[in-house]
Design an enzyme around this catalytic site. Sequence first.
Site, short mmCIF file in Angstrom:
data_model
loop_
_atom_site.label_atom_id
_atom_site.label_comp_id
_atom_site.label_asym_id
_atom_site.label_seq_id
_atom_site.Cartn_x
_atom_site.Cartn_y
_atom_site.Cartn_z
N HIS A 1 10.07 -20.91 59.65
CA HIS A 1 11.36 -21.32 60.23
C HIS A 1 11.97 -22.37 59.30
O HIS A 1 11.23 -23.15 58.67
CB HIS A 1 11.17 -22.00 61.59
CG HIS A 1 10.94 -21.10 62.76
ND1 HIS A 1 10.07 -21.41 63.77
CD2 HIS A 1 11.51 -19.91 63.11
CE1 HIS A 1 10.08 -20.46 64.69
NE2 HIS A 1 10.94 -19.53 64.32
N CYS B 1 9.94 -28.95 66.31
CA CYS B 1 9.75 -27.72 67.08
C CYS B 1 9.69 -27.99 68.58
O CYS B 1 10.01 -27.11 69.38
CB CYS B 1 8.43 -27.05 66.71
SG CYS B 1 8.27 -26.58 65.02
N1 ARG Z 1 3.64 -20.90 67.78
C1 ARG Z 1 5.06 -20.97 67.69
C2 ARG Z 1 5.59 -19.74 66.99
O1 ARG Z 1 5.00 -19.31 66.04
C3 ARG Z 1 5.50 -22.21 66.98
C4 ARG Z 1 6.98 -22.39 66.97
C5 ARG Z 1 7.43 -23.58 66.20
N2 ARG Z 1 8.82 -23.77 66.32
C6 ARG Z 1 9.66 -24.11 65.34
N3 ARG Z 1 10.88 -24.42 65.65
N4 ARG Z 1 9.32 -24.07 64.07
O2 ARG Z 1 6.59 -19.17 67.38
#
Ligand code: ARG
Length: 259
Positions: A158, A253
């Site tokens: 992300h 996150c």
């Molecule tokens: N385990 C989650 C996923 O892989 C973590 C999300 C983290 N969120 C972020 N905004 N980077 O979707």
Amino acid sequence: MSSPEYFRVEYSINPWMIEGVEVNLELAKDQWSGLKATIEKCGAEVKVIPGNTVYPDLVFTANSGIINDKHVLISNFKFHERQGEEVIYENWFKKNGYEVGRIPSEHKFEGRGDAFVYGEFLVGSYGIRSDKEALLFIADEFELTPKIAKLVDEKFYHLDTCFQKLPTKTNDAIFYPDAFEDNSLTEFSDLFNLIPVSKNDANKLACNSVVINDSVIFPSNEIEVIDKVAELGCNIEIANVSEFLKSGGACQCLVITLQ
Ligand code: ARG
């Protein structure tokens, strides 16, 4: 934020997640409360959406959608494991006075994880969790100019895992160069003074910091770039969220900024 009582790692949808790895839930809850208290100390009010036993990743509210004033476009999660979160977030935003819209379901998009509104621009990334078409749809809907980069490293899946803008007047931003496709950062360099972080820092999710007023909340005090960010005049705070790194997430996150 979303309360962490059902947080665990039970599937793997990014390289950080080792299926079945044990999470110390008591420690995770303490770390989450520590982050919340730090955010409040920096001057923001925190609203909390309850956790849900079926969706351990609901705790990562950054992925709920993208907010522009009182208008929100809900995420279209890439993996089925998280798709059930969409209606939970949709209901919350409706109940809390937001005008809620959807992006065409064939375009995947994971919210503040991959995009944010910056003045008249939509700053976003695609290539791993979100599709370029979704970003173009959002830019059109919100009447913003898209500034888009491509992500190429599964570990930095992300935008908020490898990029954060700082609260400085000189438009500084920290980023991890290797997470981006060569040359795809030109759109960002028009807008930001880009400060690279080391691989070490990137692996501690240094860029997954939260910005509130002139404060930057980092997930660890062992991050090298902290000194530079302090020199730029930012107030530095630390909220250790190591249990959440087991799921590939840190401070940013775990939150989404409401308007
Ligand atoms: N385990 C989650 C996923 O892989 C973590 C999300 C983290 N969120 C972020 N905004 N980077 O979707």
